[in-house]
Design an enzyme around this catalytic site. Structure first.
Site, PDB file in Angstrom:
ATOM      1  N   SER A 236     -10.804   6.528  -2.907  1.00 43.71           N
ATOM      2  CA  SER A 236     -12.008   7.355  -2.746  1.00 43.71           C
ATOM      3  C   SER A 236     -13.282   6.757  -3.332  1.00 43.71           C
ATOM      4  O   SER A 236     -14.152   7.502  -3.786  1.00 43.71           O
ATOM      5  CB  SER A 236     -11.769   8.753  -3.323  1.00 43.71           C
ATOM      6  OG  SER A 236     -10.755   9.411  -2.598  1.00 43.71           O
TER       7      SER A 236
ATOM      8  N   HIS B 179       0.844  -1.205   0.000  1.00 45.01           N
ATOM      9  CA  HIS B 179       0.000   0.000   0.000  1.00 45.01           C
ATOM     10  C   HIS B 179       0.877   1.252   0.000  1.00 45.01           C
ATOM     11  O   HIS B 179       1.924   1.276   0.654  1.00 45.01           O
ATOM     12  CB  HIS B 179      -0.905  -0.026   1.239  1.00 45.01           C
ATOM     13  CG  HIS B 179      -2.019   0.973   1.169  1.00 45.01           C
ATOM     14  ND1 HIS B 179      -1.805   2.314   1.366  1.00 45.01           N
ATOM     15  CD2 HIS B 179      -3.335   0.826   0.898  1.00 45.01           C
ATOM     16  CE1 HIS B 179      -2.956   2.953   1.222  1.00 45.01           C
ATOM     17  NE2 HIS B 179      -3.905   2.072   0.937  1.00 45.01           N
TER      18      HIS B 179
ATOM     19  N   GLU C 217      -4.164   1.489  -7.580  1.00 43.20           N
ATOM     20  CA  GLU C 217      -4.497   2.466  -6.540  1.00 43.20           C
ATOM     21  C   GLU C 217      -3.556   3.663  -6.593  1.00 43.20           C
ATOM     22  O   GLU C 217      -2.532   3.707  -5.900  1.00 43.20           O
ATOM     23  CB  GLU C 217      -4.451   1.803  -5.160  1.00 43.20           C
ATOM     24  CG  GLU C 217      -4.986   2.740  -4.102  1.00 43.20           C
ATOM     25  CD  GLU C 217      -5.268   2.048  -2.789  1.00 43.20           C
ATOM     26  OE1 GLU C 217      -6.440   1.966  -2.428  1.00 43.20           O
ATOM     27  OE2 GLU C 217      -4.321   1.589  -2.146  1.00 43.20           O
TER      28      GLU C 217
ATOM     29  N   GLY D 209     -11.265   2.478   1.577  1.00 45.16           N
ATOM     30  CA  GLY D 209     -10.748   2.947   2.865  1.00 45.16           C
ATOM     31  C   GLY D 209     -11.815   3.685   3.641  1.00 45.16           C
ATOM     32  O   GLY D 209     -12.653   3.095   4.315  1.00 45.16           O
TER      33      GLY D 209
HETATM   34  P1  PGA Z   1      -9.804   5.520   0.433  1.00 44.03           P
HETATM   35  O1  PGA Z   1      -8.600   4.540   0.721  1.00 44.03           O
HETATM   36  O2  PGA Z   1     -10.971   4.720  -0.050  1.00 44.03           O
HETATM   37  O3  PGA Z   1     -10.052   6.181   1.760  1.00 44.03           O
HETATM   38  O4  PGA Z   1      -9.329   6.491  -0.590  1.00 44.03           O
HETATM   39  C1  PGA Z   1      -8.340   3.441  -0.074  1.00 44.03           C
HETATM   40  C2  PGA Z   1      -7.093   2.776   0.453  1.00 44.03           C
HETATM   41  O5  PGA Z   1      -6.137   3.494   0.762  1.00 44.03           O
HETATM   42  O6  PGA Z   1      -7.039   1.566   0.624  1.00 44.03           O
END
Ligand code: PGA
Length: 232
Positions: free
Chosen positions: A196, A97, A156, A217
Site C-alpha cells: 500500500s 510474493h 511485505e 502494486g
Molecule cells: P500494493 O501491492 O502496493 O497494491 O499493496 C504491493 C505488492 O503486492 O507487490
C-alpha cells in the site's frame, strides 16, 4: 550508514494490455529520469519481450522484471517460463510474493528453487518476505545467505497489501523495525518495503533508515502516482 540509492519496483500484477503498457512506458520514462535510484517495472509475462524492445527504443533508464518464474529449469511444463528463457531481456524477477503462496500454493522450497535458478541465469531475485516465520526459514538457507549482494529483499506483510482500491499500509515506524530485522538476518542487504505505498505515504517510508525503496502494486498502475512515489 549513508542511505543506498533507492529502488522502486512496479508490480503491475494481472493488469494492463499491450496498448496501455506501451503508453505507460512513455509516460513514466521521463519521470524516472528524475531519480538517481533504480526503477524496475514488472509487467505480465506475455509482454516482457515487447516491453524490453520498447524500453530500448525510447532509450529508457527503466529496467525490466518478471513477476515470477518457473521452479523448473526447462522441459514439459505447460504454461511455464523458465529463468533461462527470460534472462536475455529481464534483469530482475519477483519471487515468493504472498499472492503466489495464497492462490498458487507456492512453498518456501519452491521459492528456494526459483532463487537458485534465477541466480544461475544472472537474474536478480526480488525476494518477498511476508512474516517473521518466513524470514527465519529463508535465513537458514545457505544459498540465500551466500548471495545477499545479488538479491533484493522485500519486507511485505500480506495484511498491508492493498485490496480492491483500498490501501492498508503498515505503520512506517513498524515497517522500519521489521525491515531492520531482515537486515539483521541478511547483513548489508538491500531491503524494500511493500504494501500500500502510495503518493501520500511514500515519503514516510523512504525517510526511514532501514528502508531502501519500495515494491508498489496498486499505485504503480497510474503513471502519475508511480512517478510521484519515485520522486517523493
Ligand atoms: P500494493 O501491492 O502496493 O497494491 O499493496 C504491493 C505488492 O503486492 O507487490
Amino acid at each position: 550508514m549513508p542511505k543506498k540509492l533507492p529502488i522502486f519496483v512496479a508490480n503491475l500484477k494481472a493488469n494492463k494490455n499491450w496498448p496501455d503498457l506501451n503508453s505507460y512506458f512513455e509516460q513514466i520514462s521521463q519521470g524516472a529520469e528524475k531519480t538517481e535510484g533504480v526503477v524496475i517495472v514488472c509487467p505480465s509475462a506475455p509482454f516482457l519481450i515487447s516491453s524490453a524492445q520498447k524500453l530500448k527504443e525510447i532509450n529508457s533508464k527503466i529496467s525490466l522484471g518478471a513477476q515470477d518464474v518457473s521452479k523448473f529449469e526447462e522441459g514439459p511444463y505447460t504454461g511455464e517460463y523458465s529463468a533461462s528463457q527470460i534472462k536475455d531481456f529481464c534483469a530482475y524477477s519477483i519471487v515468493g510474493h504472498s499472492e503466489r503462496k495464497k492462490h498458487f500454493s507456492e512453498t518456501a522450497k519452491d521459492v528456494q528453487t526459483k532463487v537458485e535458478l534465477l541466480l544461475k541465469s544472472q537474474i536478480t531475485p526480488i525476494l518477498c518476505i511476508g512474516s517473521e516465520e518466513e524470514l527465519e526459514e529463508y535465513a537458514q538457507i545457505e544459498l540465500i545467505q551466500n548471495s545477499i549482494s545479488n538479491i533484493i529483499f522485500v519486507h511485505e506483510p500480506p495484511g498491508a497489501i492493498s485490496g480492491q482500491s483500498t490501501y492498508r499500509p503498515q505503520n512506517p515506524d513498524e515497517a522500519n523495525i521489521e525491515t531492520g530485522k531482515v537486515k539483521e538476518k541478511f547483513k548489508n542487504s538491500t531491503v524494500l518495503y511493500g504494501g500500500s505505498v502510495n503518493p501520500g505515504n511514500a515519503k514516510d517510508f523512504f525517510t526511514k533508515d532501514n528502508i531502501d525503496g519500495a515494491l508498489i502494486g496498486q499505485a504503480s498502475l497510474s503513471p502519475q502516482d508511480f512517478i510521484a512515489i519515485v520522486t517523493a
